[in-house]
Design a protein around this motif. Structure first.
Motif, PDB file in Angstrom:
ATOM      1  N   ALA A 161       0.873  -0.660  -0.547  1.00  0.00           N
ATOM      2  CA  ALA A 161      -0.239   0.305  -0.264  1.00  0.00           C
ATOM      3  C   ALA A 161       0.967   1.028   0.437  1.00  0.00           C
ATOM      4  CB  ALA A 161      -0.873  -0.184   1.333  1.00  0.00           C
ATOM      5  N   THR A 162       1.848   1.410   1.064  1.00  0.00           N
ATOM      6  CA  THR A 162       2.784   2.013   0.873  1.00  0.00           C
ATOM      7  C   THR A 162       3.746   2.924  -0.698  1.00  0.00           C
ATOM      8  OG1 THR A 162       2.855   2.190   3.525  1.00  0.00           O
ATOM      9  CG2 THR A 162       4.521   2.896   2.343  1.00  0.00           C
ATOM     10  N   LEU A 163       3.961   1.510  -1.072  1.00  0.00           N
ATOM     11  CA  LEU A 163       5.006   1.572  -2.461  1.00  0.00           C
ATOM     12  C   LEU A 163       4.181   2.208  -2.735  1.00  0.00           C
ATOM     13  CD1 LEU A 163       6.634  -1.529  -3.653  1.00  0.00           C
ATOM     14  CD2 LEU A 163       5.471  -0.316  -5.256  1.00  0.00           C
ATOM     15  N   THR A 164       2.394   1.856  -3.680  1.00  0.00           N
ATOM     16  CA  THR A 164       1.415   2.230  -4.239  1.00  0.00           C
ATOM     17  C   THR A 164       1.222   3.877  -4.348  1.00  0.00           C
ATOM     18  OG1 THR A 164       0.593   0.200  -4.099  1.00  0.00           O
ATOM     19  CG2 THR A 164      -0.768   1.758  -5.054  1.00  0.00           C
ATOM     20  N   LYS A 165       1.433   4.282  -2.769  1.00  0.00           N
ATOM     21  CA  LYS A 165       1.402   6.100  -2.661  1.00  0.00           C
ATOM     22  C   LYS A 165       2.697   6.330  -3.234  1.00  0.00           C
ATOM     23  CE  LYS A 165       0.657   6.164   1.950  1.00  0.00           C
ATOM     24  NZ  LYS A 165       0.808   6.993   2.509  1.00  0.00           N
ATOM     25  N   ASP A 166       3.805   5.418  -2.690  1.00  0.00           N
ATOM     26  CA  ASP A 166       4.995   6.021  -3.983  1.00  0.00           C
ATOM     27  C   ASP A 166       5.316   6.200  -5.255  1.00  0.00           C
ATOM     28  OD1 ASP A 166       5.830   7.030  -1.245  1.00  0.00           O
ATOM     29  OD2 ASP A 166       6.951   4.982  -0.789  1.00  0.00           O
TER      30      ASP A 166
ATOM     31  N   ILE B  66      -9.554   8.041  -6.576  1.00  0.00           N
ATOM     32  CA  ILE B  66      -8.559   7.242  -7.658  1.00  0.00           C
ATOM     33  C   ILE B  66      -7.781   6.252  -6.632  1.00  0.00           C
ATOM     34  CG2 ILE B  66      -7.709   5.722  -9.039  1.00  0.00           C
ATOM     35  CD1 ILE B  66      -9.359   8.280 -11.421  1.00  0.00           C
ATOM     36  N   TYR B  67      -7.038   7.714  -6.176  1.00  0.00           N
ATOM     37  CA  TYR B  67      -5.431   6.837  -5.069  1.00  0.00           C
ATOM     38  C   TYR B  67      -6.781   6.078  -4.164  1.00  0.00           C
ATOM     39  CZ  TYR B  67      -1.055   7.305  -8.088  1.00  0.00           C
ATOM     40  OH  TYR B  67      -0.349   7.345  -8.715  1.00  0.00           O
ATOM     41  N   PHE B  68      -7.231   7.071  -3.492  1.00  0.00           N
ATOM     42  CA  PHE B  68      -7.733   6.502  -2.158  1.00  0.00           C
ATOM     43  C   PHE B  68      -8.475   5.195  -1.906  1.00  0.00           C
ATOM     44  CE2 PHE B  68     -11.253   6.067   0.595  1.00  0.00           C
ATOM     45  CZ  PHE B  68     -10.271   6.746   1.935  1.00  0.00           C
ATOM     46  N   ILE B  69      -8.729   5.527  -3.433  1.00  0.00           N
ATOM     47  CA  ILE B  69      -9.704   3.601  -3.690  1.00  0.00           C
ATOM     48  C   ILE B  69      -8.877   2.568  -3.172  1.00  0.00           C
ATOM     49  CG2 ILE B  69     -11.379   2.146  -5.182  1.00  0.00           C
ATOM     50  CD1 ILE B  69     -12.870   5.098  -5.341  1.00  0.00           C
ATOM     51  N   LEU B  70      -7.037   3.160  -4.117  1.00  0.00           N
ATOM     52  CA  LEU B  70      -6.721   1.392  -4.576  1.00  0.00           C
ATOM     53  C   LEU B  70      -6.019   1.741  -3.129  1.00  0.00           C
ATOM     54  CD1 LEU B  70      -5.417  -0.300  -6.238  1.00  0.00           C
ATOM     55  CD2 LEU B  70      -3.701   1.963  -7.212  1.00  0.00           C
ATOM     56  N   VAL B  71      -5.469   2.301  -3.039  1.00  0.00           N
ATOM     57  CA  VAL B  71      -4.220   2.417  -1.536  1.00  0.00           C
ATOM     58  C   VAL B  71      -5.491   1.661   0.050  1.00  0.00           C
ATOM     59  CG1 VAL B  71      -2.960   3.462  -0.080  1.00  0.00           C
ATOM     60  CG2 VAL B  71      -3.395   3.503  -2.512  1.00  0.00           C
ATOM     61  N   TRP B  72      -6.902   1.952   0.123  1.00  0.00           N
ATOM     62  CA  TRP B  72      -7.085   2.644   1.155  1.00  0.00           C
ATOM     63  C   TRP B  72      -7.636   0.682   1.119  1.00  0.00           C
ATOM     64  CZ3 TRP B  72     -12.856   0.651   1.033  1.00  0.00           C
ATOM     65  CH2 TRP B  72     -13.221   0.459   2.174  1.00  0.00           C
ATOM     66  N   ALA B  73      -8.291   0.279   0.042  1.00  0.00           N
ATOM     67  CA  ALA B  73      -8.553  -1.795  -0.215  1.00  0.00           C
ATOM     68  C   ALA B  73      -6.967  -2.108   0.400  1.00  0.00           C
ATOM     69  CB  ALA B  73      -9.003  -1.738  -1.724  1.00  0.00           C
ATOM     70  N   LEU B  74      -6.432  -1.758  -0.186  1.00  0.00           N
ATOM     71  CA  LEU B  74      -5.045  -2.468  -0.457  1.00  0.00           C
ATOM     72  C   LEU B  74      -4.310  -2.663   1.293  1.00  0.00           C
ATOM     73  CD1 LEU B  74      -2.061  -1.859  -2.170  1.00  0.00           C
ATOM     74  CD2 LEU B  74      -3.358  -4.016  -1.509  1.00  0.00           C
ATOM     75  N   THR B  75      -4.587  -1.264   2.449  1.00  0.00           N
ATOM     76  CA  THR B  75      -4.540  -1.027   4.014  1.00  0.00           C
ATOM     77  C   THR B  75      -5.596  -2.510   3.918  1.00  0.00           C
ATOM     78  OG1 THR B  75      -4.235   1.407   3.221  1.00  0.00           O
ATOM     79  CG2 THR B  75      -4.541   0.616   5.358  1.00  0.00           C
TER      80      THR B  75
END
Lengths: 304, 219
Positions: free
Chosen positions: A210-215, A253-262
């Motif tokens: 999730a962190t990497l996806t944000k980065d 869009i980022y939020f949905i992706l990262v939130w799902a991973l978190t």
């Protein structure tokens, strides 16, 4: 939900809580209302500024969304590389041979110390000056490679620490039992320790993903064009002038992706805890790893 | 070695010094803001008022799950179109503070929740008022458990400040890029910058350990 501090409320407490609820509702509503009013006063809700993002005829929504594929590709690519190299680095860090252990320790600290952005810059600006021209050209033509290399370098070190914490979190009895039935170090690691340790690390690894996806969003700075951020840049450069709307949509869009991973990481961690009891790994991401030197040993002692 | 001597002298050295100073300035001020935000949010999370709990939860979730650079764009470019009143550096400090604040809130909350419930129950049982329960029993224990995570967040915050070169802040990473460009040697420039970051991170880690040891209680 009761927390440590607050006991069950009596009649007076309940009345106070109700008053506080009303007051905070009013305050929150006032803040949100003021914000929306300010934005509306600046004309930020005009339909023409938002129309692009829902007009599927014009291809803009598809254009923006297809950038998601570039983002996922960069994240998965960097993660796979980091997961493999990180394992070797972790094993080296735990090696009984002192020089190997020291070198791997230094590599981990050096790659994890500076900001991930510096790693990405190194891959994008410095590598082409060092590498033979064929490879250098590839990076210059396709900054996505530099992004993946930079992210992979940083996350290799982070994952190595996660692996190490996972391996150290296992009860010593596991390796002792393996040695006592005559297994070699390597065999014990492969057959006994890693299968158990890897399973324990899965929540932490997903959290790191999730962190990497944000980065991956940092690719914007080195002009990656085929990911979400690059598509955002193109949208901003067109007309109408809708920076706020574009970055808002990209953020969602980022939020949905990262939130799902978190959330997935969180759920896996809870499952893990239920299965293992108190000894489950508590490492949830890179932030907690920064001073792991004593942390891993302490954690297993404190929790075990 | 000549190259490193060149980087560490004259105008390049000035760039590095200014860059380091700006990075530290941003890191300190944004961390202070983050600490205040974190306390407010954590207090809301452990309060018995559902509205505040939900609002704090939503804030933490939004700021933790959105890339920092997107937040920076949203405030700087997006806000710039809609009357956002602050300059570059102030914006950077605010955005970084709001971002790290979400992480601090989570650390503080888990620190408070890590205090065994029996402690607060015992304090209430001997008749301490709410402020006494919180101030003399729960918080002193919670603070000790949150020092390491708060320290890690200081380091993460310091590193994350590099992102704001994208809105034109002349911090350390940007200084490295400028020097690398000027000398046509990015490798040496980034090695020097990496060493400065390592020194800052290592120094911080030592300081945090010292604080931790000072506050340690024998168990």
């Amino acid at each position: 939900m009761s927390t440590v501090i607050v006991e069950e409320l009596g009649p007076r407490g309940l009345r106070r809580a109700r008053i506080a609820t009303v007051l905070s509702l009013v305050a929150l509503a006032a803040f949100v209302g003021w914000l929306l009013w300010r934005l509306a006063a600046q004309g930020q809700f005009e339909g023409r500024l938002w129309a692009q993002f829902v007009d599927f005829e014009s291809q803009w929504p598809q254009f923006l969304l297809s950038g998601l594929w570039g983002t996922v590709r960069a994240a998965v690519g960097a993660m796979v590389i980091a997961a493999v190299l990180g394992l070797f680095l972790a094993l080296g860090r735990l090696s009984p041979t002192t020089p190997v252990r020291v070198v791997c320790g230094v590599v981990i600290d050096v790659f994890r110390g500076p900001p991930v952005l510096l790693m990405i810059f190194f891959a994008y600006y410095a590598l082409p000056q060092i590498l033979p021209s064929g490879l250098a050209g590839a990076i210059s033509r396709e900054p996505l490679y530099a992004l993946v290399i930079g992210l992979a370098a940083y996350n290799t070190a982070v994952l190595a620490e996660i692996y190490r914490a996972g391996i150290l979190s296992l009860d010593r009895g596991q390796s002792e039992a393996a040695y006592s039935v005559g297994m070699t170090r390597g065999l014990a690691m492969r057959q006994v320790i890693l299968p158990q340790a890897l399973r324990r690390m899965i929540p932490a690894i997903v959290a790191q993903l999730a962190t990497l996806t944000k980065d991956t969003a940092l690719g914007y700075i080195i002009t990656v064009s085929d990911d979400l951020m690059g598509r955002g840049r193109r949208t901003v450069q067109g007309s109408p002038i809708n920076d706020l709307q574009t970055w808002f949509v990209v953020a969602v869009i980022y939020f949905i992706l990262v939130w799902a991973l978190t959330r997935l990481a969180r759920r896996l961690e809870v499952q893990q805890r239920q299965k293992l009891g108190a000894g489950a790994m508590a490492v949830t991401g890179e932030a907690e790893l920064d001073m792991l030197e004593e942390g891993a040993a302490e954690a297993s002692r404190a929790e075990g | 070695m000549d190259r490193f001597a060149e980087i560490l002298s004259g105008p390049h050295l000035d760039l590095l010094i200014v860059g380091t100073r700006v990075t530290l300035y941003m890191a300190v001020l944004s961390y202070l803001l983050a600490f205040v935000m974190g306390n407010v949010l954590a207090a809301a999370r452990v309060s018995p008022i559902p509205v505040l709990q939900r609002a704090a939860m939503a804030y933490v979730s939004v700021f933790r799950n959105t890339p920092l650079i997107v937040l920076a764009f949203l405030f700087w470019y997006g806000g710039g179109r809609a009357g956002w009143p602050f300059g570059r550096l102030t914006t950077a400090i605010i955005v970084l503070g709001l971002y790290t604040g979400a992480y601090i809130a989570e650390s503080l909350r888990s620190g408070i929740n890590a205090v065994p419930p029996g402690q607060a129950e015992a304090a209430r049982a001997i008749g301490l008022p709410f402020t006494g329960v919180v101030g003399t029993i729960v918080l002193p224990q919670a603070i000790r458990t949150v020092i390491p995570p708060l320290g890690n967040l200081w380091i993460a915050n310091l590193k994350n400040s590099s992102v704001f070169l994208v809105i034109g802040i002349d911090e350390l990473t940007r200084a490295g890029r400028r020097i690398g460009h000027a000398l046509a040697d990015y490798t040496s420039a980034f090695i020097v910058v990496a060493l400065i970051y390592l020194a800052l991170v290592y120094g911080s880690a030592q300081l945090i350990k010292l604080i931790e040891r000072r506050l340690e209680i024998a168990r």
